[in-house]
Write a protein that holds these residues in place. Structure first.
Motif, PDB file in Angstrom:
ATOM      1  N   HIS A 162     -44.575  52.444 -28.658  1.00 47.36           N
ATOM      2  CA  HIS A 162     -45.625  51.966 -27.893  1.00 47.36           C
ATOM      3  C   HIS A 162     -45.739  50.620 -27.871  1.00 47.36           C
ATOM      4  CE1 HIS A 162     -47.282  56.339 -28.442  1.00 47.36           C
ATOM      5  NE2 HIS A 162     -46.990  55.922 -29.582  1.00 47.36           N
ATOM      6  N   ARG A 163     -45.861  50.239 -26.569  1.00 46.40           N
ATOM      7  CA  ARG A 163     -45.614  48.650 -26.505  1.00 46.40           C
ATOM      8  C   ARG A 163     -46.833  47.808 -26.968  1.00 46.40           C
ATOM      9  NH1 ARG A 163     -42.757  47.172 -22.034  1.00 46.40           N
ATOM     10  NH2 ARG A 163     -41.789  49.105 -20.692  1.00 46.40           N
ATOM     11  N   ALA A 164     -48.002  48.450 -27.568  1.00 46.97           N
ATOM     12  CA  ALA A 164     -48.835  47.729 -28.247  1.00 46.97           C
ATOM     13  C   ALA A 164     -48.379  47.480 -29.727  1.00 46.97           C
ATOM     14  CB  ALA A 164     -49.982  48.525 -28.643  1.00 46.97           C
ATOM     15  N   GLU A 165     -47.121  47.904 -30.250  1.00 50.51           N
ATOM     16  CA  GLU A 165     -46.604  47.640 -31.467  1.00 50.51           C
ATOM     17  C   GLU A 165     -45.370  46.749 -31.268  1.00 50.51           C
ATOM     18  OE1 GLU A 165     -46.402  52.117 -33.509  1.00 50.51           O
ATOM     19  OE2 GLU A 165     -44.716  51.533 -31.948  1.00 50.51           O
ATOM     20  N   TRP A 166     -45.226  46.263 -30.150  1.00 46.45           N
ATOM     21  CA  TRP A 166     -44.011  45.444 -30.112  1.00 46.45           C
ATOM     22  C   TRP A 166     -44.143  44.016 -30.643  1.00 46.45           C
ATOM     23  CZ3 TRP A 166     -41.281  45.821 -24.427  1.00 46.45           C
ATOM     24  CH2 TRP A 166     -40.674  47.299 -24.291  1.00 46.45           C
ATOM     25  N   SER A 167     -45.270  43.303 -30.674  1.00 44.73           N
ATOM     26  CA  SER A 167     -45.298  42.006 -31.022  1.00 44.73           C
ATOM     27  C   SER A 167     -45.106  42.109 -32.790  1.00 44.73           C
ATOM     28  CB  SER A 167     -46.786  41.517 -30.776  1.00 44.73           C
ATOM     29  OG  SER A 167     -47.665  42.372 -31.537  1.00 44.73           O
ATOM     30  N   ARG A 168     -45.446  43.020 -33.315  1.00 48.67           N
ATOM     31  CA  ARG A 168     -45.092  43.145 -34.763  1.00 48.67           C
ATOM     32  C   ARG A 168     -43.540  42.900 -35.113  1.00 48.67           C
ATOM     33  NH1 ARG A 168     -45.229  47.784 -38.088  1.00 48.67           N
ATOM     34  NH2 ARG A 168     -46.221  48.992 -36.194  1.00 48.67           N
ATOM     35  N   PHE A 169     -42.769  43.774 -34.309  1.00 49.62           N
ATOM     36  CA  PHE A 169     -41.708  43.905 -34.376  1.00 49.62           C
ATOM     37  C   PHE A 169     -40.811  42.678 -34.281  1.00 49.62           C
ATOM     38  CE2 PHE A 169     -42.536  48.313 -34.303  1.00 49.62           C
ATOM     39  CZ  PHE A 169     -42.377  48.760 -35.612  1.00 49.62           C
ATOM     40  N   GLU A 170     -41.263  41.975 -33.231  1.00 44.02           N
ATOM     41  CA  GLU A 170     -40.642  40.824 -32.493  1.00 44.02           C
ATOM     42  C   GLU A 170     -40.972  39.728 -33.557  1.00 44.02           C
ATOM     43  OE1 GLU A 170     -41.037  40.266 -28.041  1.00 44.02           O
ATOM     44  OE2 GLU A 170     -42.865  41.298 -28.442  1.00 44.02           O
ATOM     45  N   GLU A 171     -42.074  39.665 -34.337  1.00 44.03           N
ATOM     46  CA  GLU A 171     -42.534  38.670 -35.257  1.00 44.03           C
ATOM     47  C   GLU A 171     -41.482  38.767 -36.504  1.00 44.03           C
ATOM     48  OE1 GLU A 171     -46.587  39.159 -36.157  1.00 44.03           O
ATOM     49  OE2 GLU A 171     -47.279  38.382 -34.232  1.00 44.03           O
ATOM     50  N   ASP A 172     -41.172  40.081 -36.748  1.00 45.17           N
ATOM     51  CA  ASP A 172     -40.137  40.416 -37.724  1.00 45.17           C
ATOM     52  C   ASP A 172     -38.849  39.854 -37.440  1.00 45.17           C
ATOM     53  OD1 ASP A 172     -41.855  41.504 -39.575  1.00 45.17           O
ATOM     54  OD2 ASP A 172     -41.323  43.491 -38.823  1.00 45.17           O
ATOM     55  N   GLU A 187     -32.985  49.110 -36.348  1.00 45.24           N
ATOM     56  CA  GLU A 187     -32.995  50.451 -36.553  1.00 45.24           C
ATOM     57  C   GLU A 187     -33.826  51.230 -35.917  1.00 45.24           C
ATOM     58  OE1 GLU A 187     -31.833  54.030 -39.679  1.00 45.24           O
ATOM     59  OE2 GLU A 187     -31.995  52.015 -40.511  1.00 45.24           O
ATOM     60  N   ALA A 188     -33.521  52.352 -34.961  1.00 50.45           N
ATOM     61  CA  ALA A 188     -34.295  53.349 -34.544  1.00 50.45           C
ATOM     62  C   ALA A 188     -35.648  52.617 -33.952  1.00 50.45           C
ATOM     63  CB  ALA A 188     -34.672  54.119 -35.619  1.00 50.45           C
ATOM     64  N   VAL A 189     -35.526  51.871 -32.916  1.00 52.96           N
ATOM     65  CA  VAL A 189     -36.510  51.286 -31.917  1.00 52.96           C
ATOM     66  C   VAL A 189     -36.307  51.673 -30.799  1.00 52.96           C
ATOM     67  CG1 VAL A 189     -36.973  49.428 -33.816  1.00 52.96           C
ATOM     68  CG2 VAL A 189     -35.622  49.053 -31.816  1.00 52.96           C
ATOM     69  N   ALA A 190     -37.502  51.540 -30.086  1.00 53.12           N
ATOM     70  CA  ALA A 190     -37.250  51.981 -28.366  1.00 53.12           C
ATOM     71  C   ALA A 190     -36.241  50.891 -27.666  1.00 53.12           C
ATOM     72  CB  ALA A 190     -38.793  51.805 -27.849  1.00 53.12           C
ATOM     73  N   GLU A 191     -35.622  51.417 -26.878  1.00 54.02           N
ATOM     74  CA  GLU A 191     -34.507  50.800 -26.228  1.00 54.02           C
ATOM     75  C   GLU A 191     -34.929  49.441 -25.668  1.00 54.02           C
ATOM     76  OE1 GLU A 191     -31.597  49.153 -23.600  1.00 54.02           O
ATOM     77  OE2 GLU A 191     -33.631  50.112 -22.870  1.00 54.02           O
ATOM     78  N   PRO A 192     -35.947  49.370 -24.927  1.00 56.43           N
ATOM     79  CA  PRO A 192     -36.361  48.130 -24.110  1.00 56.43           C
ATOM     80  C   PRO A 192     -36.781  46.959 -25.207  1.00 56.43           C
ATOM     81  CG  PRO A 192     -37.317  50.067 -23.112  1.00 56.43           C
ATOM     82  CD  PRO A 192     -36.644  50.537 -24.238  1.00 56.43           C
ATOM     83  N   LEU A 193     -37.502  47.327 -26.343  1.00 54.40           N
ATOM     84  CA  LEU A 193     -37.682  46.447 -27.535  1.00 54.40           C
ATOM     85  C   LEU A 193     -36.484  45.827 -27.917  1.00 54.40           C
ATOM     86  CD1 LEU A 193     -39.761  45.082 -29.301  1.00 54.40           C
ATOM     87  CD2 LEU A 193     -39.732  47.061 -30.708  1.00 54.40           C
ATOM     88  N   ALA A 194     -35.469  46.882 -28.342  1.00 52.48           N
ATOM     89  CA  ALA A 194     -34.443  46.305 -28.994  1.00 52.48           C
ATOM     90  C   ALA A 194     -33.474  45.386 -28.228  1.00 52.48           C
ATOM     91  CB  ALA A 194     -33.178  47.279 -29.371  1.00 52.48           C
ATOM     92  N   ALA A 195     -33.626  45.523 -26.765  1.00 53.97           N
ATOM     93  CA  ALA A 195     -32.785  44.601 -25.781  1.00 53.97           C
ATOM     94  C   ALA A 195     -33.553  43.221 -25.737  1.00 53.97           C
ATOM     95  CB  ALA A 195     -33.015  45.138 -24.423  1.00 53.97           C
ATOM     96  N   ARG A 196     -34.976  43.446 -25.797  1.00 51.24           N
ATOM     97  CA  ARG A 196     -35.868  42.248 -25.673  1.00 51.24           C
ATOM     98  C   ARG A 196     -35.510  41.313 -26.780  1.00 51.24           C
ATOM     99  NH1 ARG A 196     -42.087  42.391 -23.770  1.00 51.24           N
ATOM    100  NH2 ARG A 196     -42.831  40.442 -24.994  1.00 51.24           N
ATOM    101  N   ILE A 197     -35.496  42.015 -28.363  1.00 42.32           N
ATOM    102  CA  ILE A 197     -35.439  41.248 -29.499  1.00 42.32           C
ATOM    103  C   ILE A 197     -33.973  40.517 -29.248  1.00 42.32           C
ATOM    104  CG2 ILE A 197     -35.042  41.396 -31.807  1.00 42.32           C
ATOM    105  CD1 ILE A 197     -37.104  43.524 -31.768  1.00 42.32           C
ATOM    106  N   THR A 198     -33.093  41.289 -28.835  1.00 43.76           N
ATOM    107  CA  THR A 198     -31.747  40.645 -28.663  1.00 43.76           C
ATOM    108  C   THR A 198     -31.785  39.317 -27.899  1.00 43.76           C
ATOM    109  OG1 THR A 198     -30.654  42.663 -28.973  1.00 43.76           O
ATOM    110  CG2 THR A 198     -29.265  40.972 -28.031  1.00 43.76           C
TER     111      THR A 198
END
Length: 286
Positions: A162-172, A187-198
Motif C-alpha cells: 500500500h502506497r501509504a506505507e512507502w515513506s517508512r521503507f524509504e526512510e529505512d 526483500e519482498a516489497v512491492a516492485e514500484p517501491l523497490a525501483a523507487r528506493i533503488t
C-alpha cells in the motif's frame, strides 16, 4: 582448497562502486560444496541465517546462534576464492547495542575471514551500522520484509503493498545508506517501491522478491535449484533437482535390495602380487 595467487576476492568497496552498473549476482551458500560450485559465477556468496531453516529444519531464522553462522561461514570461505563472502548476523547478536554488535561482527570476521556482515533493520539500526562501519567492518543492510522480525510482523508477508506505507521503507533505506552501509538487501516489497528506493539511494540495492530495477539479485540456492518443496512467489526455479535426487535415491535403494550394487566394477579384487601403496582417494567415502 588451494588458492591461486592471481585470483583476488571481490571486496565490499568494489560492490559499492557497482551502483547503476553491471547487475550484482548473489546466491546463498551454506557449505563447502555449494561454495566451490558457485564461486566462479557469482559476485557475492551470502551465508544467510536462512541456513537454520534450509539446513537445520527450523521454523524461522530466530533460533540460529552465532556459533552456527561462524561454522558455516568458515566452510564457505575455505571452498571459495573469488566472491565476496557476506555473513548474516543472527537474531540477538547485534540489537542490544552498537558495542554488542561490534563484538559479534568482529568475532565473525576474525574467525571466518569473511569480507562483510549483514544485519536487518533500517532507521532503528542506523546508529549500529555507523558504529560498525566507523570501526572497519563493512555492513550490508537489509530492509523490507525482515525475517528475524517474523514474530513481530506476524508472518512472512510482502511489505509495501500500500502506497501509504512507502515513506517508512524509504526512510529505512535512506538511513541505511546514510549510515555507511556498502549495499542493502530489499526483500519482498512491492516492485514500484523497490525501483523507487533503488533510484533514491546511492548504494547498490540487492533485490529478493523486489524489482529487476534493483542493482542486483539474491536467491536462496536450494530454492532456485528446486530442492525445497515449497518456495515463495518470488523464486524462479532454474532446475528441479529434488526430483533428480529422489530418482537417484530410489535407484540406489532398488540396486541395494536386489544385490546388484556393488557390482564387480565397484569392488576390489584379490591381487597375487605384493601389496602396493594405495592410490590417493582410493578409499575415500562420501
Amino acid at each position: 582448497m588451494s588458492h591461486q595467487t592471481d585470483i583476488k576476492r571481490i571486496t565490499a568497496p568494489e560492490i559499492a562502486r557497482r551502483k547503476g552498473g553491471e547487475p550484482i549476482v548473489v546466491l546463498t551458500a551454506y557449505h563447502a560444496q555449494s561454495a566451490r560450485l558457485l564461486d566462479p559465477h557469482v559476485d557475492i556468496l551470502m551465508v544467510g541465517d536462512s541456513l537454520g531453516m534450509v539446513m537445520h529444519g527450523l521454523e524461522t531464522t530466530v533460533p540460529v546462534p552465532l556459533d552456527l553462522m561462524i561454522a558455516h561461514a568458515q566452510a564457505v570461505m575455505r571452498a571459495s576464492e573469488r566472491a565476496l563472502v557476506v555473513v548474516d548476523m543472527p537474531f540477538g547478536s547485534y540489537e542490544e547495542s552498537p558495542a554488542v554488535a561490534f563484538r559479534s561482527a568482529a568475532r565473525i570476521m576474525k574467525e571466518t575471514g569473511c569480507g562483510a556482515v549483514k544485519l536487518e533493520g533500517g532507521v532503528s539500526m542506523a546508529e549500529t551500522i555507523a558504529y560498525l562501519t566507523g570501526r572497519g567492518i563493512p555492513v550490508m543492510g537489509h530492509i523490507g520484509m525482515t525475517p528475524q522480525a517474523v514474530n513481530q510482523l506476524g508472518g512472512f508477508a510482502a511489505r509495501g503493498r500500500h502506497r501509504a506505507e512507502w515513506s517508512r521503507f524509504e526512510e529505512d533505506a535512506i538511513a541505511v545508506a546514510g549510515s555507511g552501509a556498502f549495499s542493502m538487501v530489499i526483500e519482498a516489497v512491492a516492485e514500484p517501491l523497490a525501483a523507487r528506493i533503488t533510484q533514491e539511494v546511492r548504494i547498490p540495492t540487492i533485490g529478493i522478491g523486489a524489482s529487476a530495477a534493483c542493482d542486483g539479485q539474491v536467491l536462496v540456492l536450494e530454492d532456485m535449484l528446486g530442492l525445497t518443496p515449497r518456495v515463495p512467489k518470488f523464486v524462479k526455479e532454474y532446475a528441479q533437482l529434488r526430483v533428480a535426487v529422489e530418482d537417484a535415491v530410489k535407484a540406489y535403494a532398488r540396486d541395494v535390495r536386489a544385490r546388484t550394487f556393488p557390482s564387480e566394477e565397484h569392488t576390489y579384487p584379490v591381487l597375487d602380487e605384493a601389496p602396493r601403496t594405495a592410490k590417493k582417494n582410493e578409499f575415500s567415502v562420501g
